[in-house]
Design an enzyme around this catalytic site. Structure first.
Site, short mmCIF file in Angstrom:
data_model
loop_
_atom_site.label_atom_id
_atom_site.label_comp_id
_atom_site.label_asym_id
_atom_site.label_seq_id
_atom_site.Cartn_x
_atom_site.Cartn_y
_atom_site.Cartn_z
N TRP A 74 0.90 -1.15 0.00
CA TRP A 74 0.00 0.00 0.00
C TRP A 74 0.94 1.20 0.00
CZ3 TRP A 74 -1.01 4.25 3.17
CH2 TRP A 74 -2.24 4.90 2.95
N GLU A 467 -21.81 6.77 9.04
CA GLU A 467 -21.31 5.45 8.67
C GLU A 467 -21.83 5.06 7.27
OE1 GLU A 467 -19.04 3.69 9.64
OE2 GLU A 467 -19.40 1.67 8.96
N LYS A 471 -19.31 4.30 4.12
CA LYS A 471 -19.32 3.04 3.35
C LYS A 471 -19.44 3.34 1.86
CE LYS A 471 -18.08 0.76 5.60
NZ LYS A 471 -17.64 0.83 6.89
N GLU A 474 -16.17 4.89 0.49
CA GLU A 474 -15.08 3.91 0.45
C GLU A 474 -15.14 3.00 -0.76
OE1 GLU A 474 -15.89 2.21 4.45
OE2 GLU A 474 -13.73 2.13 4.67
N LYS A 585 -7.07 -2.04 4.76
CA LYS A 585 -7.88 -2.33 5.94
C LYS A 585 -7.19 -1.91 7.24
CE LYS A 585 -11.00 -5.55 7.90
NZ LYS A 585 -12.07 -4.56 7.73
C1 G6P Z 1 -9.26 1.69 7.73
C2 G6P Z 1 -10.37 0.82 7.17
C3 G6P Z 1 -11.71 1.21 7.81
C4 G6P Z 1 -11.61 1.14 9.33
C5 G6P Z 1 -10.46 2.01 9.86
C6 G6P Z 1 -10.21 1.79 11.34
O1 G6P Z 1 -9.39 3.00 7.27
O2 G6P Z 1 -10.44 0.93 5.78
O3 G6P Z 1 -12.73 0.33 7.36
O4 G6P Z 1 -12.82 1.54 9.90
O5 G6P Z 1 -9.25 1.66 9.16
O6 G6P Z 1 -9.75 0.47 11.52
P1 G6P Z 1 -9.71 -0.27 12.92
O7 G6P Z 1 -9.01 -1.56 12.63
O8 G6P Z 1 -8.92 0.61 13.84
O9 G6P Z 1 -11.10 -0.45 13.36
#
Ligand code: G6P
Length: 590
Positions: A74, A467, A471, A474, A585
């Site tokens: 990434w 939220e 979504k 994203e 993620k």
């Molecule tokens: C990334 C993911 C999100 C997630 C966030 C926090 O940005 O793409 O989907 O909500 O991280 O991640 P965590 O593991 O701390 O819940």
């Protein structure tokens, strides 16, 4: 945020590394590569693109050898190119390195090392193999050279290195980026997470900050920064690796959305003593502050309302990346509740470290047991959601909500009653699913040309608007804003035009009447209203019906329709919902 894997054993390294990288792909998927030792030389295979394409194009499956390292990228430093893909090598191709994190002093190091060695990428990582080379040239062994190089690096890093000079081992160092060792039979593994090698072993050692490890086929040795050998703390992973596979689904995201009724039931199976002890500490704290990022932060916002409405405790929510800026107000009477699916989000870990330095108590809600956040917290609740692979958080969000409700009920002295209510909701969520699955694809399809969406709600539902918008952004790449419905008239209303999609979450709860008033304001300007409610109001152009539940619990029944709207919008636009562009993620850099 970059996935690393290292392997030493009897199996063909290429197969082990490819499988592990597929399980790590959720951490980054713009490029991939491996370095495998064969007959005393390093075979490097890497390129930009998704893992499956890189494996095919570079014929990774055909590579021979039993020791190797691999990487899914990434991008942070340097664009998405073959040269910037990992592994990176020294000038003589004797050392190969994969890295997750950011080397903050890479500019100075590069200036020094480029006088002696040729750089071919734009990455911060490439300083590492050259630095190791410099130490080897000054007389150190490969292993010692890796450790010496790590001392010079500033920033965060998980590094795996192999060399033809000591071809039987993988050498690892860690600072603020996760690394987990897997102990197998005549084979050992080291990865960014335990899922990477879970088909082979559940016995793991979590490396702590500034620890180093040397991994051979028969032996794992862990050292501290002063090169003193440490006693190994072996723990057992509870997850089954099959839970992290797609099964009959086309996408992980849909599988994880549909698992949610069961996830509610699993997440509320918690130790009553622990929940009650945590509730008492929350009630006694001078101030309660939630910290999280992304969906976890949205869950915390709902927790804030639940704590107030059910537990009668006022709290605040601070984003992980902003937490440090409030450090003057955090002290030993502060209780910090950190939420994170991965338990590895760098911004959250940073905030929690700051809070601990100031003497605060830290509770955490995490899905990945043994994660960095779990290990640094005073008390931990595990989400019990099982592996979540889709990049956009779905079932972990639902599990976080359930645990926040449980804590709120415990604060109110009604833990058992509350647990029963949550169990009942899981049945209603399950009953709603087939209706959502048949209704929502059509709505998403009709709106697939629209580029701006607004999500409105009030009270405990307001964070659901955030939220739902998150979504959609994203995975569908459209502009979406979620806001308290009452704020619409203070600016955003100027953007509402003929046909602008406005998703409104308005169950017949304490927010209903005022929310309907705000929808009327939008409708009067031509908005296309998509209502999510237990009552089919005539103001809605499209209606997504949900079950009626206790008014504090509506976020649990609106979660799935909002996730499905985003999922089907992505499909309608021809996008892969599991791997949204530019995202990862687990975000392990600041
Ligand atoms: C990334 C993911 C999100 C997630 C966030 C926090 O940005 O793409 O989907 O909500 O991280 O991640 P965590 O593991 O701390 O819940």
């Amino acid at each position: 945020m970059c996935g690393l894997i290292g392997y030493v054993g009897d199996e063909p390294a290429a197969a082990v590394l490819s499988g592990a990288l597929a399980r790590l792909e959720y951490r980054g998927y713009d490029s991939a590569g491996v370095a495998i030792l064969n007959d005393g030389i390093i075979i490097l295979a890497k390129d930009k693109g998704k893992l499956a394409d890189v494996i095919k194009a570079c014929k990774i499956d055909t590579l021979v050898g039993h020791v190797g390292i691999g990487h899914t990228r990434w991008a942070t430093h340097g664009g998405v190119t073959k040269e910037n893909a990992h592994p990176h090598c020294d000038d003589k191709n004797q050392i190969a390195v994969v890295h997750n994190g950011i080397i903050e002093n890479c500019v100075e190091l590069r200036a020094r090392l480029s006088r002696k060695y040729k750089f071919i990428s734009d990455t911060d990582t490439e300083v590492i193999p050259h630095l190791i080379r410099e130490y080897i040239d000054s007389g150190l062994t490969f292993e010692r050279a890796v450790f010496a190089a790590a001392r010079e690096l500033k920033g965060s890093y998980a590094i795996l290195a192999v060399s033809m000079l000591e071809p039987e081992k993988v050498v690892a160092v860690r600072k603020e980026s996760p690394l987990v060792i897997g102990l197998g039979v005549k084979s050992n593994y080291i990865g960014s997470d335990a899922l990477s090698f879970l088909p082979y072993t559940k016995n793991v050692i979590f490396l702590e900050d500034n620890e180093r490890a040397v991994i051979t086929k028969d032996k794992v040795t862990v050292y501290n920064e002063d090169h003193e050998e440490l006693t190994q703390k072996v723990t057992q992973i509870q997850w089954e690796w099959k839970a992290g596979t797609k099964g009959n689904y086309d996408y992980y995201m849909l599988k994880e959305i549909e698992e949610q009724p069961q996830v509610i039931r699993q997440s509320i199976m918690q130790d009553n003593n622990l929940i009650n002890r945590m509730a008492i500490e929350i009630l006694r704290a001078r101030q309660v502050v939630f910290v999280g990022c992304g969906s976890s932060r949205n869950a915390a916002l709902i927790g804030r309302y639940a704590f107030s409405k059910i537990g009668h405790v006022f709290s605040d929510v601070i984003l992980g990346s902003e937490f440090g800026y409030f450090s003057e107000s955090v002290d030993k009477r502060t209780l910090v509740i950190a939420l994170s699916q991965s338990g590895e989000t760098a911004d959250v870990l940073d905030g929690v470290k700051q809070a601990k330095t100031n003497g605060a108590t830290v509770f955490s809600l995490v899905n990945v047991a043994g994660s960095s956040l779990a290990r640094m917290s005073d008390k931990v609740l595990c989400l019990n959601g099982g592996p979540e692979i889709g990049v956009a958080a779905t079932k972990s969000f639902m599990a976080e909500l359930c645990l926040l409700y449980l804590l709120a009920f415990a604060m109110d002295g009604t833990l058992e009653k509350g647990r029963g209510m949550l169990r009942d909701v899981s049945d209603l969520v399950e009953a709603d699913l087939p209706r959502h699955s048949s209704r929502i694809p059509g709505i998403a399809n009709r709106l697939k040309e629209r580029e701006d969406f607004y999500f409105l709600a009030r009270g405990i539902n307001f964070a659901m608007a955030g939220e739902g918008a998150l979504k959609l952004k994203e995975i569908s790449y459209v502009h979406a804003e979620g806001m308290p419905a009452g704020e619409l008239k203070h600016g955003t209303l100027a953007l509402i035009d003929n046909g602008t999609p406005v998703v409104v979450i308005c169950p017949t709860d304490y927010t209903f009447t005022d929310t309907i008033t705000n929808i009327m304001e939008a409708k009067a300007r031509g908005a296309h209203i998509i209502g999510i409610s237990n009552s089919a109001e005539s103001v809605f152009n499209d209606c997504i019906m949900i079950s009626k539940v206790d008014e504090v619990l509506y976020p649990l029944v609106t979660t799935i329709p909002l996730q499905l709207l985003a999922y089907h919008s992505a499909l309608a636009r021809g996008l892969d919902p599991d791997k949204p562009r530019n995202l990862a993620k687990s975000v392990t850099v600041k």
